[in-house]
Design a protein around this motif. Structure first.
Motif, PDB file in Angstrom:
ATOM      1  N   LYS A  85       0.868  -1.174   0.000  1.00 30.07           N
ATOM      2  CA  LYS A  85       0.000   0.000   0.000  1.00 30.07           C
ATOM      3  C   LYS A  85       0.909   1.228   0.000  1.00 30.07           C
ATOM      4  CE  LYS A  85      -4.046  -1.293   2.712  1.00 30.07           C
ATOM      5  NZ  LYS A  85      -4.714  -1.087   3.985  1.00 30.07           N
ATOM      6  N   PRO A  86       0.612   2.252  -0.797  1.00 26.23           N
ATOM      7  CA  PRO A  86       1.479   3.432  -0.787  1.00 26.23           C
ATOM      8  C   PRO A  86       1.324   4.267   0.492  1.00 26.23           C
ATOM      9  CG  PRO A  86      -0.233   3.644  -2.476  1.00 26.23           C
ATOM     10  CD  PRO A  86      -0.376   2.287  -1.863  1.00 26.23           C
ATOM     11  N   TYR A  87       0.102   4.277   1.028  1.00 24.31           N
ATOM     12  CA  TYR A  87      -0.152   5.073   2.228  1.00 24.31           C
ATOM     13  C   TYR A  87      -1.369   4.524   2.960  1.00 24.31           C
ATOM     14  CZ  TYR A  87      -3.852   7.314  -0.541  1.00 24.31           C
ATOM     15  OH  TYR A  87      -4.967   7.536  -1.311  1.00 24.31           O
ATOM     16  N   VAL A  88      -1.541   5.008   4.174  1.00 23.62           N
ATOM     17  CA  VAL A  88      -2.742   4.719   4.958  1.00 23.62           C
ATOM     18  C   VAL A  88      -3.233   6.030   5.563  1.00 23.62           C
ATOM     19  CG1 VAL A  88      -2.147   2.320   5.530  1.00 23.62           C
ATOM     20  CG2 VAL A  88      -1.429   4.162   7.061  1.00 23.62           C
ATOM     21  N   VAL A  89      -4.510   6.068   5.895  1.00 15.37           N
ATOM     22  CA  VAL A  89      -5.070   7.205   6.624  1.00 15.37           C
ATOM     23  C   VAL A  89      -5.641   6.652   7.918  1.00 15.37           C
ATOM     24  CG1 VAL A  89      -6.764   9.064   6.629  1.00 15.37           C
ATOM     25  CG2 VAL A  89      -5.583   8.467   4.491  1.00 15.37           C
ATOM     26  N   LYS A  90      -5.141   7.146   9.026  1.00 17.41           N
ATOM     27  CA  LYS A  90      -5.594   6.730  10.351  1.00 17.41           C
ATOM     28  C   LYS A  90      -6.421   7.859  10.960  1.00 17.41           C
ATOM     29  CE  LYS A  90      -3.266   2.834  10.664  1.00 17.41           C
ATOM     30  NZ  LYS A  90      -3.910   1.551  10.827  1.00 17.41           N
ATOM     31  N   THR A  91      -7.594   7.519  11.468  1.00 15.37           N
ATOM     32  CA  THR A  91      -8.429   8.515  12.138  1.00 15.37           C
ATOM     33  C   THR A  91      -8.256   8.357  13.641  1.00 15.37           C
ATOM     34  OG1 THR A  91     -10.006   8.470  10.311  1.00 15.37           O
ATOM     35  CG2 THR A  91     -10.760   9.441  12.389  1.00 15.37           C
ATOM     36  N   MET A  92      -7.809   9.430  14.263  1.00 17.15           N
ATOM     37  CA  MET A  92      -7.559   9.418  15.704  1.00 17.15           C
ATOM     38  C   MET A  92      -8.896   9.566  16.459  1.00 17.15           C
ATOM     39  SD  MET A  92      -4.319   9.088  15.424  1.00 17.15           S
ATOM     40  CE  MET A  92      -3.613   9.337  17.040  1.00 17.15           C
ATOM     41  N   GLU A  93      -8.869   9.287  17.746  1.00 14.35           N
ATOM     42  CA  GLU A  93     -10.086   9.357  18.563  1.00 14.35           C
ATOM     43  C   GLU A  93     -10.729  10.737  18.528  1.00 14.35           C
ATOM     44  OE1 GLU A  93      -8.848   8.008  22.423  1.00 14.35           O
ATOM     45  OE2 GLU A  93      -8.632   5.934  21.751  1.00 14.35           O
ATOM     46  N   ASN A  94      -9.910  11.786  18.384  1.00 10.39           N
ATOM     47  CA  ASN A  94     -10.438  13.152  18.349  1.00 10.39           C
ATOM     48  C   ASN A  94     -10.936  13.548  16.957  1.00 10.39           C
ATOM     49  OD1 ASN A  94      -8.109  13.604  16.884  1.00 10.39           O
ATOM     50  ND2 ASN A  94      -7.199  15.016  18.358  1.00 10.39           N
ATOM     51  N   GLY A  95     -10.880  12.591  15.992  1.00  5.68           N
ATOM     52  CA  GLY A  95     -11.369  12.849  14.644  1.00  5.68           C
ATOM     53  C   GLY A  95     -10.301  13.297  13.654  1.00  5.68           C
ATOM     54  N   MET A 124       6.110  11.010  -4.191  1.00  4.48           N
ATOM     55  CA  MET A 124       5.433  11.915  -3.265  1.00  4.48           C
ATOM     56  C   MET A 124       4.546  12.892  -4.032  1.00  4.48           C
ATOM     57  SD  MET A 124       5.156  12.313  -0.034  1.00  4.48           S
ATOM     58  CE  MET A 124       3.733  13.240   0.473  1.00  4.48           C
ATOM     59  N   GLU A 125       5.053  13.414  -5.132  1.00  3.36           N
ATOM     60  CA  GLU A 125       4.247  14.320  -5.961  1.00  3.36           C
ATOM     61  C   GLU A 125       2.971  13.635  -6.450  1.00  3.36           C
ATOM     62  OE1 GLU A 125       6.635  17.635  -8.446  1.00  3.36           O
ATOM     63  OE2 GLU A 125       7.063  15.571  -9.029  1.00  3.36           O
ATOM     64  N   ARG A 126       3.097  12.369  -6.790  1.00  7.17           N
ATOM     65  CA  ARG A 126       1.942  11.619  -7.299  1.00  7.17           C
ATOM     66  C   ARG A 126       0.848  11.481  -6.241  1.00  7.17           C
ATOM     67  NH1 ARG A 126       1.693   5.221  -8.917  1.00  7.17           N
ATOM     68  NH2 ARG A 126      -0.549   5.192  -9.213  1.00  7.17           N
ATOM     69  N   TYR A 127       1.241  11.208  -4.997  1.00  6.44           N
ATOM     70  CA  TYR A 127       0.249  10.889  -3.961  1.00  6.44           C
ATOM     71  C   TYR A 127      -0.168  12.064  -3.087  1.00  6.44           C
ATOM     72  CZ  TYR A 127       0.826   6.016  -5.208  1.00  6.44           C
ATOM     73  OH  TYR A 127       0.828   4.835  -5.892  1.00  6.44           O
ATOM     74  N   ILE A 128       0.552  13.179  -3.114  1.00  6.04           N
ATOM     75  CA  ILE A 128       0.213  14.286  -2.205  1.00  6.04           C
ATOM     76  C   ILE A 128      -1.202  14.824  -2.438  1.00  6.04           C
ATOM     77  CG2 ILE A 128       1.331  16.162  -3.517  1.00  6.04           C
ATOM     78  CD1 ILE A 128       1.408  15.875   0.308  1.00  6.04           C
ATOM     79  N   PRO A 129      -1.706  14.941  -3.673  1.00  5.37           N
ATOM     80  CA  PRO A 129      -3.090  15.429  -3.813  1.00  5.37           C
ATOM     81  C   PRO A 129      -4.115  14.511  -3.135  1.00  5.37           C
ATOM     82  CG  PRO A 129      -1.945  15.574  -5.921  1.00  5.37           C
ATOM     83  CD  PRO A 129      -1.065  14.781  -4.986  1.00  5.37           C
ATOM     84  N   GLU A 130      -3.946  13.187  -3.296  1.00  2.00           N
ATOM     85  CA  GLU A 130      -4.852  12.227  -2.641  1.00  2.00           C
ATOM     86  C   GLU A 130      -4.760  12.347  -1.122  1.00  2.00           C
ATOM     87  OE1 GLU A 130      -4.523   8.021  -3.733  1.00  2.00           O
ATOM     88  OE2 GLU A 130      -3.811   8.669  -5.709  1.00  2.00           O
ATOM     89  N   LEU A 131      -3.534  12.416  -0.629  1.00  3.08           N
ATOM     90  CA  LEU A 131      -3.328  12.482   0.824  1.00  3.08           C
ATOM     91  C   LEU A 131      -3.922  13.748   1.415  1.00  3.08           C
ATOM     92  CD1 LEU A 131       0.267  11.066   1.248  1.00  3.08           C
ATOM     93  CD2 LEU A 131      -1.769  10.267   2.412  1.00  3.08           C
ATOM     94  N   GLU A 132      -3.700  14.875   0.746  1.00  2.00           N
ATOM     95  CA  GLU A 132      -4.246  16.138   1.257  1.00  2.00           C
ATOM     96  C   GLU A 132      -5.772  16.123   1.259  1.00  2.00           C
ATOM     97  OE1 GLU A 132      -1.291  19.791   0.672  1.00  2.00           O
ATOM     98  OE2 GLU A 132      -1.951  18.963  -1.245  1.00  2.00           O
ATOM     99  N   ALA A 133      -6.378  15.480   0.254  1.00  2.00           N
ATOM    100  CA  ALA A 133      -7.841  15.415   0.178  1.00  2.00           C
ATOM    101  C   ALA A 133      -8.432  14.532   1.275  1.00  2.00           C
ATOM    102  CB  ALA A 133      -8.269  14.894  -1.196  1.00  2.00           C
TER     103      ALA A 133
END
Length: 195
Positions: A85-95, A124-133
């Protein structure tokens, strides 16, 4: 208590030397991954030495792991697609949504006929738009070395934090490059950094 996001920037497995056999490395990996599971790791970036026993070994370890292995720029030579996986998004308890991407320096050599390392800045350039969104904060697990982490911070906008590994450094004091905080780390889990 305080919520902790425990991550690893890469090179959990030891490099092969004349003093340690593949059996030793395999046993050490088993112990390391078990400890990481018990400690509650959220994610691990793949460094070049993590592939010392081949990608199948690492795939088997990830299959029984409680946390994902990531890398945005270790790709399959045939397809050009990320092997992990190139990245993950983790949601913390505070949202708070934390985007975590893994990068390894393309100057490093990996033990694989199937995989290659693409340039980390372009990944990094490829994935930064997805990550920021998808994220409120973007963290790079950068198995790059400090000078390359500083270059990355200057090259790609939108990175909030780079945890910089691979090279041992004298200090673990954060460095600010533009709007990016770079936190140097040490090797072999000798120290735990806190940011």
């Amino acid at each position: 208590g305080e919520e902790i996001l425990l991550v690893d920037v890469g090179d959990v497995l030891a490099l092969s030397t004349s003093e340690n056999s593949k059996r030793d490395i395999s046993y050490s990996a088993l112990v390391s991954f078990k400890a990481m599971k018990l400690m509650g790791y959220a994610v691990m970036n793949v460094g070049e030495s993590d592939l010392i026993l081949g990608e199948e070994f690492l795939e088997q370890k990830e299959a029984v792991s409680t946390f994902p292995f990531i890398s945005a720029n270790i790709v399959d030579k045939g397809t050009g697609k990320p092997f992990f996986k190139p990245y993950v998004v983790k949601t913390m308890e505070n949202g708070l949504r934390v985007g975590i991407i893994g990068l390894v320096n393309e100057r490093y050599i990996i033990n694989s006929d199937q995989l290659e390392i693409l340039p980390h800045k372009q990944a990094m350039e490829r994935y930064i738009p997805e990550l920021e969104a998808k994220s409120d904060i973007v963290i790079v697990l950068g198995h790059l070395g400090l000078p390359y982490s500083e270059e990355l911070a200057n090259y790609v906008e939108g990175i909030d934090i780079i945890l910089s590994g691979h090279w041992d450094v004298d200090t673990q004091e954060p460095i600010k490059v533009g709007d990016t905080v770079i936190m140097p780390t040490t090797y072999n889990s000798r120290k735990i950094g806190r940011l």
